[in-house]
Design a protein around this motif. Structure first.
Motif, PDB file in Angstrom:
ATOM      1  N   SER A   1       0.963  -1.139   0.049  1.00 20.99           N
ATOM      2  CA  SER A   1      -0.137  -0.041  -0.005  1.00 20.99           C
ATOM      3  C   SER A   1       0.789   1.446  -0.002  1.00 20.99           C
ATOM      4  O   SER A   1       0.558   2.180  -0.855  1.00 20.99           O
ATOM      5  CB  SER A   1      -1.117   0.027   1.174  1.00 20.99           C
ATOM      6  OG  SER A   1      -1.561   1.140   1.312  1.00 20.99           O
ATOM      7  N   GLY A   2       1.836   1.061   0.620  1.00 16.39           N
ATOM      8  CA  GLY A   2       2.788   2.420   0.887  1.00 16.39           C
ATOM      9  C   GLY A   2       3.428   2.537  -0.638  1.00 16.39           C
ATOM     10  O   GLY A   2       3.482   3.837  -0.920  1.00 16.39           O
ATOM     11  N   ILE A   3       4.033   1.578  -1.126  1.00 17.73           N
ATOM     12  CA  ILE A   3       4.449   1.910  -2.488  1.00 17.73           C
ATOM     13  C   ILE A   3       3.893   2.401  -3.651  1.00 17.73           C
ATOM     14  O   ILE A   3       4.151   2.998  -4.268  1.00 17.73           O
ATOM     15  CB  ILE A   3       5.787   0.378  -2.839  1.00 17.73           C
ATOM     16  CG1 ILE A   3       6.784   0.923  -3.752  1.00 17.73           C
ATOM     17  CG2 ILE A   3       4.734  -0.371  -3.288  1.00 17.73           C
ATOM     18  CD1 ILE A   3       7.610   2.128  -3.514  1.00 17.73           C
ATOM     19  N   THR A   4       2.611   1.738  -3.321  1.00 19.36           N
ATOM     20  CA  THR A   4       1.325   2.184  -4.445  1.00 19.36           C
ATOM     21  C   THR A   4       1.152   3.581  -4.478  1.00 19.36           C
ATOM     22  O   THR A   4       1.102   4.224  -5.427  1.00 19.36           O
ATOM     23  CB  THR A   4       0.366   1.399  -4.489  1.00 19.36           C
ATOM     24  OG1 THR A   4       0.699  -0.169  -4.524  1.00 19.36           O
ATOM     25  CG2 THR A   4      -0.630   1.585  -5.486  1.00 19.36           C
ATOM     26  N   SER A   5       1.300   4.150  -2.956  1.00 16.79           N
ATOM     27  CA  SER A   5       0.800   5.586  -2.933  1.00 16.79           C
ATOM     28  C   SER A   5       2.029   6.444  -3.247  1.00 16.79           C
ATOM     29  O   SER A   5       2.007   7.343  -3.874  1.00 16.79           O
ATOM     30  CB  SER A   5       0.494   5.670  -1.401  1.00 16.79           C
ATOM     31  OG  SER A   5      -0.734   5.309  -1.281  1.00 16.79           O
ATOM     32  N   SER A   6       3.258   5.909  -2.668  1.00 19.55           N
ATOM     33  CA  SER A   6       4.272   7.025  -2.738  1.00 19.55           C
ATOM     34  C   SER A   6       5.376   6.548  -3.909  1.00 19.55           C
ATOM     35  O   SER A   6       6.046   7.638  -4.066  1.00 19.55           O
ATOM     36  CB  SER A   6       5.089   6.395  -1.480  1.00 19.55           C
ATOM     37  OG  SER A   6       5.857   5.267  -1.556  1.00 19.55           O
ATOM     38  N   CYS A   7       4.856   5.902  -4.761  1.00 24.16           N
ATOM     39  CA  CYS A   7       5.771   5.784  -6.132  1.00 24.16           C
ATOM     40  C   CYS A   7       5.390   7.054  -6.982  1.00 24.16           C
ATOM     41  O   CYS A   7       6.385   7.237  -7.815  1.00 24.16           O
ATOM     42  CB  CYS A   7       5.538   4.360  -6.787  1.00 24.16           C
ATOM     43  SG  CYS A   7       3.741   4.306  -7.506  1.00 24.16           S
TER      44      CYS A   7
END
Length: 522
Positions: free
Chosen positions: A56-62
């Protein structure tokens, strides 16, 4: 003289501001829309891996990571191709990234689309404030740059209300429609951009003096001629600074070693500092994850969480309007200091209420926490939400303005990436301590701003160059001329002298040219 869009003066500047607002609005919409997409039932069913906090974090922060790379690209190439072309390239990439996300059925395509979308946003978000600042008179510059940021906030609010409205729908419409809605922004901004004039300061810095003079006449007033005294004064003021910079120009190595008279590295670092401070107020932690925080930490239902996020975005917009009114009156320094102190208080109260909610009074303490989130956004909206974008667009010299703004924007995005990537884990592990951490961080900004940051409001961009050349100091609080809100008389005297010097030099050059021509004829 060629008119752009058949307009000149304030009407033309209005279209430029509208284009800037639409482009920055797209940026705000992208920031707001994904928080609702992440908790949409259909999105989770298509991409079940986002239930994992790391995924979830990488999907948002990418998105932020892509924007960081875009800002670095603007640093390298933006000064070469100009403001308009940089914004156009960014808009095209934004659209490609959006289309990939809208049509995604697999998580890798969604992530690639967000990275490309972010890359384009890095180009536009680092260039739009500079383009606006370079095309605007000093007395309106802060407000009109804030208009772009205000559009960002309005679109952020729009995205949150759309998330709430579509929560009651079902199927792909719940998240694909809000993702597709963002394509409306380039449909209006790109056609306007194609007919706008290039920045006169960029043109003159690239030795296109005639075009620069014509664009000053177009932007500085209705139906002004190149020979008008107002146009000539601005032209020679910019020309004098370009001349000084060319004489004092040193290799990049000397700039990095702080051996240049214009102190470019110091100015770039100050601009980067404002964006660092903005991100480490924790705004993206709340922006991307507020619905998640409200549901998992405070026990609100998903529908109420989305409603509260939308209401919060609305009050945030109202605060941004206040900033638009006061930013040139109050000044950049005071707004940043106010923002640091007020956000610190909001975080401390939120931390205490979350801690108490763990044991008893969960509903009451949850309501108090939400109230602090609302107040935080009001305080942030009148300070760090807008000031860094204005400050980084005006603090740098002509030759380094694109690079400086790009470096500041890159700082914003890489810090946003770090904050967004680890927010979910930090909330799960630190609980109330998460808010106390940000309270300590923002409190540290007060002495940093007070001692290190000079005031830039009510000064021309050329005044700021003079300020750094004449005052080679680190602690600015000792000098009233560097911290006062109004334009010091010293700056006006210097501008008058510079204009006289360059006018005199030009007159001598013309005289020598005429004499040489006369001798050649004989």
């Amino acid at each position: 003289m060629k008119k752009h869009l058949g307009l000149s003066g304030n009407y033309l500047l209005g279209f430029l501001t509208a284009m800037n607002g639409l482009t920055m609005g797209w940026f705000g919409y992208d920031q707001g829309v994904f928080s609702g997409v992440l908790i949409s039932a259909d999105f989770i069913s298509h991409f079940p891996k986002v239930k994992d906090s790391n995924i979830s974090g990488i999907t948002s922060s990418c998105f932020s990571l892509g924007a960081f790379l875009g800002a670095i690209t603007a640093f390298s190439f933006g000064e070469k191709i100009g403001r308009k072309k940089t914004i156009l390239c960014g808009s095209i990439l934004n659209a490609i990234g959006a289309i990939l996300q809208i049509s995604a059925f697999h998580l890798p395509q969604m992530i690639i689309g967000r990275v490309i979308n972010g890359f384009g946003m890095g180009l536009t978000s680092s260039t739009c404030p500079v383009y606006q600042a370079e095309c605007t008179k000093a007395q309106y510059r802060g407000r009109l740059v804030v208009v772009g940021s205000l559009s960002n906030t309005f679109a952020y609010m729009l995205a949150n209300w759309m998330n709430f409205g579509l929560y009651f729908s079902s199927g792909p419409l719940q998240w694909r429609f809000p993702m597709a809605f963002q394509l409306l922004f380039p449909m209006f901004s790109v056609p306007i951009l194609l007919f706008l004039p290039e920045s006169p300061r960029w043109l003159m810095n690239n030795k296109r003096f005639d075009e620069g003079l014509q664009n000053i006449a177009l932007l500085w007033g209705k139906d002004l001629k190149s020979e008008d005294p107002l146009v000539q004064e601005e032209y020679y003021s910019i020309l004098s600074i370009i001349d000084q910079e060319s004489k004092n120009r040193v290799p990049l190595k000397d700039v990095l070693l702080c051996k240049d008279k214009t102190h470019n590295l110091k100015r770039v670092v100050l601009g980067m500092g404002t964006q660092f401070m903005q991100q480490f107020t924790g705004v993206n932690a709340l922006g991307y994850y507020m619905p998640t925080i409200l549901t998992t930490q405070l026990g609100f239902s998903s529908s109420r969480a989305k409603l509260l996020s939308a209401c919060n975005a609305t009050s945030y917009l109202a605060a941004a309007f206040v900033c638009l009114i006061i930013i040139d009156m109050v000044g950049r320094r005071r707004l940043m200091i106010w923002g640091s102190l007020s956000c610190c208080v909001c975080y401390i109260i939120a931390a205490v209420s979350v801690k108490v909610a763990d044991t008893h009074l969960k509903f009451e303490m949850g309501c108090l926490t939400v109230t602090m989130f609302f107040l935080y956004y009001v305080c942030y909206g009148t300070s760090y939400a807008k000031v860094p974008w204005v400050y980084s667009s005006e603090i740098n010299s002509i030759g380094w303005r694109t690079r400086g703004a790009a470096a500041a924007t890159a700082t914003n995005w890489i810090c946003g990436f770090c904050v967004t990537q680890y927010t979910k884990k930090a909330i799960d592990n630190m609980k109330w301590g998460f808010y106390l951490l940000f309270a300590c961080i923002v409190l540290c900004y007060v002495p940093v701003v007070y001692f290190l940051y000079p005031e830039t409001s009510r000064r021309t961009l050329e005044d700021i160059d003079y300020m750094f050349q004449e005052y080679d100091v680190v602690i600015v609080s000792r000098y009233k001329v560097l911290t006062q809100r109004g334009r010091a008389e010293e700056f006006a005297i210097n501008e008058e002298q510079r204009v006289q010097d360059v006018t005199h030099s030009k007159a001598l050059g013309d005289e020598k040219s005429s004499l040489a021509e006369h001798v050649e004829t004989i």
